[in-house]
Structures are given as structure tokens and as C-alpha cells.
Design an enzyme around this catalytic site. Sequence first.
Site, PDB file in Angstrom:
ATOM      1  N   HIS A  49      -6.699   2.605   4.689  1.00  0.00           N
ATOM      2  CA  HIS A  49      -6.398   3.370   5.758  1.00  0.00           C
ATOM      3  C   HIS A  49      -7.534   3.676   6.904  1.00  0.00           C
ATOM      4  CE1 HIS A  49      -2.674   4.489   3.726  1.00  0.00           C
ATOM      5  NE2 HIS A  49      -2.267   4.954   4.740  1.00  0.00           N
ATOM      6  N   ASP A  64       0.997  -1.153   0.063  1.00  0.00           N
ATOM      7  CA  ASP A  64      -0.049  -0.060  -0.047  1.00  0.00           C
ATOM      8  C   ASP A  64       1.148   1.297  -0.158  1.00  0.00           C
ATOM      9  OD1 ASP A  64      -2.160   1.673   0.268  1.00  0.00           O
ATOM     10  OD2 ASP A  64      -2.280   1.522   2.114  1.00  0.00           O
ATOM     11  N   SER A  65       0.265   2.259  -0.309  1.00  0.00           N
ATOM     12  CA  SER A  65       1.238   3.690   0.045  1.00  0.00           C
ATOM     13  C   SER A  65       1.789   3.756   1.241  1.00  0.00           C
ATOM     14  CB  SER A  65       0.130   4.853  -0.310  1.00  0.00           C
ATOM     15  OG  SER A  65      -0.798   5.009   0.756  1.00  0.00           O
ATOM     16  N   CYS A  86      -4.459  -1.536  -1.517  1.00  0.00           N
ATOM     17  CA  CYS A  86      -4.792  -0.250  -1.729  1.00  0.00           C
ATOM     18  C   CYS A  86      -5.730   0.003  -2.800  1.00  0.00           C
ATOM     19  CB  CYS A  86      -3.475   0.354  -2.238  1.00  0.00           C
ATOM     20  SG  CYS A  86      -3.554   2.186  -2.630  1.00  0.00           S
ATOM     21  N   ASN A  87      -6.993   0.709  -2.491  1.00  0.00           N
ATOM     22  CA  ASN A  87      -8.015   0.790  -3.530  1.00  0.00           C
ATOM     23  C   ASN A  87      -7.533   1.916  -4.465  1.00  0.00           C
ATOM     24  OD1 ASN A  87     -10.875  -0.172  -2.300  1.00  0.00           O
ATOM     25  ND2 ASN A  87      -9.533   0.347  -0.497  1.00  0.00           N
ATOM     26  N   THR A  88      -6.632   2.773  -4.336  1.00  0.00           N
ATOM     27  CA  THR A  88      -6.383   3.783  -4.965  1.00  0.00           C
ATOM     28  C   THR A  88      -5.484   3.235  -6.193  1.00  0.00           C
ATOM     29  OG1 THR A  88      -6.138   5.423  -3.062  1.00  0.00           O
ATOM     30  CG2 THR A  88      -5.341   6.101  -5.205  1.00  0.00           C
ATOM     31  N   CYS A 100     -10.932   3.001   1.481  1.00  0.00           N
ATOM     32  CA  CYS A 100      -9.685   3.149   1.557  1.00  0.00           C
ATOM     33  C   CYS A 100      -9.122   2.466   2.573  1.00  0.00           C
ATOM     34  CB  CYS A 100      -9.486   4.750   1.693  1.00  0.00           C
ATOM     35  SG  CYS A 100      -7.652   5.188   2.172  1.00  0.00           S
ATOM     36  N   GLU A 104      -1.249   7.865   8.595  1.00  0.00           N
ATOM     37  CA  GLU A 104       0.102   7.596   8.617  1.00  0.00           C
ATOM     38  C   GLU A 104       1.117   7.791  10.151  1.00  0.00           C
ATOM     39  OE1 GLU A 104       2.180   5.919   6.087  1.00  0.00           O
ATOM     40  OE2 GLU A 104       0.246   5.246   5.756  1.00  0.00           O
TER      41      GLU A 104
HETATM   42  N1  DGL Z   1      -4.712   3.184   1.434  1.00  0.00           N
HETATM   43  C1  DGL Z   1      -5.164   3.417   0.327  1.00  0.00           C
HETATM   44  C2  DGL Z   1      -6.298   3.196  -0.395  1.00  0.00           C
HETATM   45  O1  DGL Z   1      -6.888   1.969   0.134  1.00  0.00           O
HETATM   46  C3  DGL Z   1      -4.379   4.683  -0.373  1.00  0.00           C
HETATM   47  C4  DGL Z   1      -4.443   5.760   0.494  1.00  0.00           C
HETATM   48  C5  DGL Z   1      -3.487   7.119  -0.205  1.00  0.00           C
HETATM   49  O2  DGL Z   1      -2.477   6.597  -0.034  1.00  0.00           O
HETATM   50  O3  DGL Z   1      -4.031   8.136  -0.370  1.00  0.00           O
HETATM   51  O4  DGL Z   1      -6.700   3.958  -1.220  1.00  0.00           O
END
Ligand code: DGL
Length: 274
Positions: free
Chosen positions: A196, A20-21, A84-86, A194, A162
Site C-alpha cells: 500500500h 492483497d488485502s 502482500c507482505n503481511t 507494505c 484504501e
Molecule cells: N498491503 C499489505 C502488505 O503489503 C497489507 C496491508 C494491510 O492490509 O494491513 O502488507
Amino acid sequence: MHAKKTNLAMNNLSPIGIFDSGVGGLSVVNNIVNLLPFENLVYVADSKYAPYGSRSKEEIFDRSCVIINYLIQSYNIKAIVVACNTATAACINELRVLFSIPIIGMEPAIKPANRLSKNKRIGILATSGTLKSSKFIALLSHYEGNSEFFSQPCHGLVEEIEKGLIDTSKTRAIINKNLSVLKRKKIDVIILGCTHFVFIRHLIKEFFNEDIPIIDTGLAVAKRLLSQLEENNLLMNRSLRGKLIICTNDDSKQPQQTLKTLAPDLKYKLITFN
Ligand code: DGL
């Protein structure tokens, strides 16, 4: 043009790569550890490049390739979970063309939410990258006749998570600022789109102050991973106990501190990578 990469050395003893990010994907790791406790896992937090939410599709694709190549070369991984969805929304199709190991992605739980909602009014919390992506727009258009969806990008939340700040007045204020508009929409299901946001589910629940289901896709992804490993004969011997390595490219003390808050029950070895 990239050439398709096959990891010929992988076998059922190889670990599973997850990324993930930053730390958000650990909410998916928790589900994987519970469902597949016998598997070895290597999690990459791309902390130096977090958040991904405001980055371009090209940047996210490049980072995803760097990470997957690192995981194949250093750990000989047998499958990858894009936690990570993004990143899934930005480039999962391109990654599947490029790498020939099973790749499991995430997407907001629209279908289960549509089933759960009585009012047929659903809130979706995700990054602006996910919400703007053509993949997400196509997914949503499938269900738009059945339910009304209210999407919210929640700027600033990923940065707080984070830092492990999941119980502060600043995080509450960001939720308040971003979600007040949703409170007036009579939604009766909330989708955490997301990874997070799973870590602040308690604050979202507190903000809405009623018993609205708040759903995520961590367990569904762990189940999908299990079935992909079975189909490909890549499952580890179930009598073993797996280990978890967490890799981060933030060499400050921050990851250690954040992990203490977000992953107090996980056993792992923390390493840094470039
Ligand atoms: N956790 C990530 C997601 O599911 C990315 C969040 C991010 O880095 O902006 O989209």
C-alpha cells in the site's frame, strides 16, 4: 489437515492470480503489467477484510486459501502472486504446501537496502503483522550485524490508502505522527515493506524532505514471476496483449473511486465477488 490441490487444467494461456488485502497490491500489478504486458491478470482485492495488518496468522491463512481457491476455480490460474507482505509473512510456506502452482511472495527489501545504505541505518515501514512475524524477524537477523534497522508500523495509513486518500492533510498527519521518530535516527534508506505504501511514496519523500532512497519490491517480484513462468513453461506468447480483471468483495462505490486515483493508467474490468 488440508489435501494438496493441483490445478491440472492450467496451461500457459491461463491467467496469473494476484491478491492483497485491498488495493495495495496494485502497486505490484503496475510492475507486472510493464514487464509482462502479454499476460492476462486477475487481481483480487479482499477489501471486505482489509486491513490484514492487525489480523491473526490463522485469519490471513484462511482468507488466502479462500482467494486462491476462488482464483483456481473461476479463472484456472497458472501462478499466484501474494502481493502482500503481511500475508507472505503470515502463511506463504503453508500456501506452498497446500497449492501446487508457482506461488511468488513479497518481503521487505532488506538486502538491497543494506547494500544501498552508507550510514548503515535503515528505516522499515510495514504492518505490525509483518514486523511481528517470525519470517520477518529471521530475515532481519541475517543483516543485523551489518546495519541498524528502525521499524515503524504506520497505523492508520492502509485505511486511508484504501479510500484513495493519498494527498490529504489527514494522511500527512498520520505520516507525521508515525515517522517523526525515524527522522531523528539518521537513516539514509527507507524500505516500503507494505505494498500500500508505494502509493504514498511522494508523501514520505516530502516528509523526510531530503533525497533518501525509498525502495520497494514490486519490480523484483515481477522479475521473479517471469523467471518462474519460464522455468515452468507457463509463459504466454509474447506477441499477445494481456487483459486485467480486478475483483473486489466491496460492492459499494468505493473501489471504483479509489481505483480512479490509484490506477488512472491501468485498463481493467472491475467485478465483485463474494
Ligand atoms: N498491503 C499489505 C502488505 O503489503 C497489507 C496491508 C494491510 O492490509 O494491513 O502488507
